[in-house]
Enzyme design. Sequence first.
Site, PDB file in Angstrom:
ATOM      1  N   GLN A 282       0.839  -1.209   0.000  1.00 31.27           N
ATOM      2  CA  GLN A 282       0.000   0.000   0.000  1.00 31.27           C
ATOM      3  C   GLN A 282       0.874   1.259   0.000  1.00 31.27           C
ATOM      4  OE1 GLN A 282      -3.619  -0.826   0.686  1.00 31.27           O
ATOM      5  NE2 GLN A 282      -3.907   1.093  -0.405  1.00 31.27           N
TER       6      GLN A 282
ATOM      7  N   LYS B  39      -2.563  -0.874   6.779  1.00 27.97           N
ATOM      8  CA  LYS B  39      -3.582  -1.905   6.521  1.00 27.97           C
ATOM      9  C   LYS B  39      -3.997  -2.488   7.861  1.00 27.97           C
ATOM     10  CE  LYS B  39      -5.444  -3.784   2.805  1.00 27.97           C
ATOM     11  NZ  LYS B  39      -5.526  -3.245   1.434  1.00 27.97           N
TER      12      LYS B  39
ATOM     13  N   ASP C 156     -11.829  -3.531   2.474  1.00 27.53           N
ATOM     14  CA  ASP C 156     -11.022  -4.495   1.711  1.00 27.53           C
ATOM     15  C   ASP C 156     -11.872  -5.770   1.706  1.00 27.53           C
ATOM     16  OD1 ASP C 156      -8.024  -4.683   0.628  1.00 27.53           O
ATOM     17  OD2 ASP C 156      -8.449  -6.600   1.547  1.00 27.53           O
TER      18      ASP C 156
ATOM     19  N   THR D 205     -11.934   0.793  -7.970  1.00 24.98           N
ATOM     20  CA  THR D 205     -10.831  -0.168  -8.096  1.00 24.98           C
ATOM     21  C   THR D 205     -10.961  -0.947  -9.414  1.00 24.98           C
ATOM     22  OG1 THR D 205     -10.940  -0.383  -5.691  1.00 24.98           O
ATOM     23  CG2 THR D 205      -9.501  -1.920  -6.853  1.00 24.98           C
TER      24      THR D 205
END
Length: 451
Positions: free
Chosen positions: A115, A130, A170, A213
């Site tokens: 990330q 994360k 996520d 995304t």
Amino acid sequence: MAVSDHVDLPTFMEGVKKRNPYQPEFVQAVQEVAEDIFDFIEDKEEYHAQQILRRIAEPDRVVSFRVCWEDDNGNVRVQRGWRVQNNNAIGPYKGGIRFHPSVNESVLKFLAFEQTFKNALTGLPMGGGKGGSNFNPKGKSVREIMRFCQSFMTELYRHIGADVDVPAGDIGVGGREIGYMFGQYKRITNHFTGVLTGKGLEWGGSLIRTEATGYGAVYFLANMLATKGEDLRGKTAVISGSGNVATHAAEKIVQLGGKVLTLSDSGGFIHDPDGIDQEKIDWVKTHKTHRRGRIEEYVDAFPGASFHAGKTPWGVPCDVALPCATQNELLGEDARTLIANGCKGVAEGANMPTDLEGVHVFKAARILYAPGKASNAGGVAVSGLEMSQNSERRSWKEHELQQMLKDIMAGIHKSCLTYGDQGGGYIDYVKGANIAGFKKVADAMLAFGVV
Ligand code: GLU
């Protein structure tokens, strides 16, 4: 010269392995980056002397905590939660929260490391982080999920903040979970701030965050194809996954004139030779998100399709492939099969879906291959735009955001060309993304001295 300067790659990796025992995913992610960075910094003394790569590969902190909740039968359940804050050299920590039984410290450390580079590539001021838990949302009631999210946030809230660390969704965490967590954060702190992204539109969310995304991955793929004078019209696409990333990647492929042949979940994949069109994609979205169904039920709704239990879709011949499920879902053997079947382009929608052998196979074949940190950055990019809108207390229009997303993906593609152009018409996107992402973070770290 300091003792530890100028170690070679194998010695560096030996150290990473020793310091991170039983963390294969983290070691894999560092290895993939280090292979390119060692070449790049060969003649750049300062990066060596300041131990920049070693410092990026050591998270700023890993917070681990107990999450207790009560299930519907009154049983006390105990899960483990984490937040990995990898690096905040260029902005507040930023990255999603994953709820899945496979979550452990290794997985979250690899994701936070990746990330860091991905966020730098977007050009927006975001560091890398994360978080998540080994909580399994599958089979849980909505009230159980709410209680778990509230308990998770009851600890997490003290480690995050709009200018500190901004989590998002996520795997296993979508708009519903973000809602429960935002509600609990607000209840504890009494602050209505942009502390999470992926929020609902009524309470500070951004348009196109949900689509970003998947759409971004296809924009990136289109940018890669354009370097060969090609586009997606008439191209066949094999996609894995059937969640948010996969369904929106499929949608954009269809909009740009391609034909989607497959989707999958942990049970297997469906192959629809007639093509998965918009109507079928809408069915999958409703089926997976609202009915929490399995992909194998697709064949009952659309009998032209077949279901292949326990298999991944990489054996289906295609022009382009988009792994959009999870890490290490495409192995060296799969990469060889794709190439043998004539696949010309691969854009990763998931994080590290291709194992190290697969990456080497794609590189050796010199095909168009984009690592997730470049091609799936559209999601976090629109998260960054959500943060800007929250800071300004305003909302941008859909067409403005669509254009910004396209521009950001084109910008990432350009950065990859800067460092990845190998001559002879071959662009090494892995190298390009690794170096461009590293350079931005590394130069900020140099400015701060030894901290
Ligand atoms: N989980 C997503 C990713 O892997 C999004 C992170 C975010 O929006 O902060 O990039």
